[in-house]
Design a protein around this motif. Sequence first.
Motif, PDB file in Angstrom:
ATOM      1  N   LEU A 132       0.822  -1.211   0.000  1.00 54.75           N
ATOM      2  CA  LEU A 132       0.000   0.000   0.000  1.00 54.75           C
ATOM      3  C   LEU A 132       0.858   1.265   0.000  1.00 54.75           C
ATOM      4  O   LEU A 132       0.508   2.259  -0.647  1.00 54.75           O
ATOM      5  CB  LEU A 132      -0.938  -0.007   1.203  1.00 54.75           C
ATOM      6  N   LEU A 136      -0.394   3.548  -2.944  1.00 54.10           N
ATOM      7  CA  LEU A 136      -1.176   4.741  -2.625  1.00 54.10           C
ATOM      8  C   LEU A 136      -0.343   5.898  -2.054  1.00 54.10           C
ATOM      9  O   LEU A 136      -0.585   7.051  -2.387  1.00 54.10           O
ATOM     10  CB  LEU A 136      -2.314   4.393  -1.662  1.00 54.10           C
ATOM     11  N   GLU A 175       1.551  -1.435  -6.670  1.00 54.18           N
ATOM     12  CA  GLU A 175       0.294  -1.922  -7.247  1.00 54.18           C
ATOM     13  C   GLU A 175       0.377  -3.414  -7.558  1.00 54.18           C
ATOM     14  O   GLU A 175      -0.589  -4.154  -7.371  1.00 54.18           O
ATOM     15  CB  GLU A 175      -0.032  -1.133  -8.517  1.00 54.18           C
ATOM     16  N   GLN A 193      -7.367  -5.207   2.814  1.00 56.58           N
ATOM     17  CA  GLN A 193      -8.457  -4.389   3.337  1.00 56.58           C
ATOM     18  C   GLN A 193      -8.073  -3.759   4.667  1.00 56.58           C
ATOM     19  O   GLN A 193      -8.358  -2.578   4.924  1.00 56.58           O
ATOM     20  CB  GLN A 193      -9.716  -5.234   3.511  1.00 56.58           C
ATOM     21  N   VAL A 196      -5.800  -0.799   3.993  1.00 59.79           N
ATOM     22  CA  VAL A 196      -6.562   0.358   3.505  1.00 59.79           C
ATOM     23  C   VAL A 196      -7.275   1.039   4.665  1.00 59.79           C
ATOM     24  O   VAL A 196      -7.253   2.277   4.800  1.00 59.79           O
ATOM     25  CB  VAL A 196      -7.570  -0.063   2.414  1.00 59.79           C
ATOM     26  N   TRP A 200      -6.135   4.969   5.601  1.00 56.38           N
ATOM     27  CA  TRP A 200      -6.953   5.934   4.877  1.00 56.38           C
ATOM     28  C   TRP A 200      -6.816   7.360   5.420  1.00 56.38           C
ATOM     29  O   TRP A 200      -6.584   8.306   4.670  1.00 56.38           O
ATOM     30  CB  TRP A 200      -8.415   5.495   4.875  1.00 56.38           C
ATOM     31  N   TYR A 244      -7.717   7.364  -7.575  1.00 49.04           N
ATOM     32  CA  TYR A 244      -7.544   6.118  -6.825  1.00 49.04           C
ATOM     33  C   TYR A 244      -8.809   5.514  -6.224  1.00 49.04           C
ATOM     34  O   TYR A 244      -8.854   4.293  -6.027  1.00 49.04           O
ATOM     35  CB  TYR A 244      -6.487   6.311  -5.732  1.00 49.04           C
ATOM     36  N   ILE A 248      -9.469   1.493  -6.136  1.00 50.57           N
ATOM     37  CA  ILE A 248      -9.619   0.739  -4.879  1.00 50.57           C
ATOM     38  C   ILE A 248     -10.912  -0.075  -4.905  1.00 50.57           C
ATOM     39  O   ILE A 248     -10.924  -1.274  -4.594  1.00 50.57           O
ATOM     40  CB  ILE A 248      -9.601   1.708  -3.674  1.00 50.57           C
ATOM     41  N   LEU A 255     -13.924   1.428   1.425  1.00 52.79           N
ATOM     42  CA  LEU A 255     -13.273   2.546   2.097  1.00 52.79           C
ATOM     43  C   LEU A 255     -13.889   2.727   3.481  1.00 52.79           C
ATOM     44  O   LEU A 255     -15.102   2.570   3.629  1.00 52.79           O
ATOM     45  CB  LEU A 255     -13.441   3.830   1.284  1.00 52.79           C
TER      46      LEU A 255
END
Length: 312
Positions: A132, A136, A175, A193, A196, A200, A244, A248, A255
């Motif tokens: 990640l 990201l 990625e 998950q 993320v 976030w 993005y 995602i 999210l």
Amino acid sequence: MISQERTDGELMADFMAKIEYDRKIEADDWMPDDYRNALIKLISMHGISEIMGALPEKEWVPKAPTLRRKLGIMAKVQDEMGHGQLLLRVAEDLMKPYGKTREGIMRDLFSGDLKFHNVFHMEAPTWGDAGLIGWLVDGAAIITQTNMLNASYGPYARALKRICAEEVFHAQHGEAIIMALAEGTPNQRAMVQDAVDRWWDSLLMFFGPGDVKTTGSSKQDITIKYKIRTKTNEQLRQDFFTKYVPRILSLGLTLPDPSMAFDEATGEWTYRQPDWQEFKQIIKNNGPKSKERLRLRELSYENNAWVREALS
């Protein structure tokens, strides 16, 4: 004929004319103090963030799941350190009138006077975090840095061209890790998950607080006024969402913000604001891994002092 010294007003007028006509300012050119100081702060923070940003991934070099992944993340760490060295050289040239060197930049880091990006204060407990960061976090960095590819300060703009080209490969590296995990076992998908969910808010904070009208800050005004960058923090954050969020969601991930949506009327994403008081604490070196990573960096700097002495 006796030449007269030019007044500050005349120098400023010429300087602004260069900015207006997109001519680059070079290290030896005259520049106003607020321009020089804004550049020193920005480039020093960027350079230090590249160096500190290598540390979360460095933790995964011995733990990467395959030899191929190990070689990939080792190369990425090496690139990030190289970016840091390049940027600190650019900053050092700007600081010459103040008699300050890269040594001073490092001392400012260790004393807490120089901040580094909030994301690099965070933990990276799983291989999903390593992926990640590449996907990201580096993706967010590319959005920020490409916004300054035409920066009015020539040495920074030229350095960014090289850095952004390499960051694209870093984002692709991250990625690839995320795609492999997202297409893997239920446990691997859960790992992504979880990463993320935990990252976030840090990703939202990456771009900094919102526009001047909501924060009362003039820092964004200065960088835009002098064409160091062209977009505000909030505009960059919106660019990140546009690029993005669909990616995602396309992986079947969710999210941690049920309010996230694209507003057709405004052409912007709506989202839950992160805790900006927490952000302030993190960049004051009170994040989950702040002190540990700073101490690691300081020990490395002290242990390798003999190399700098030999070279000098």
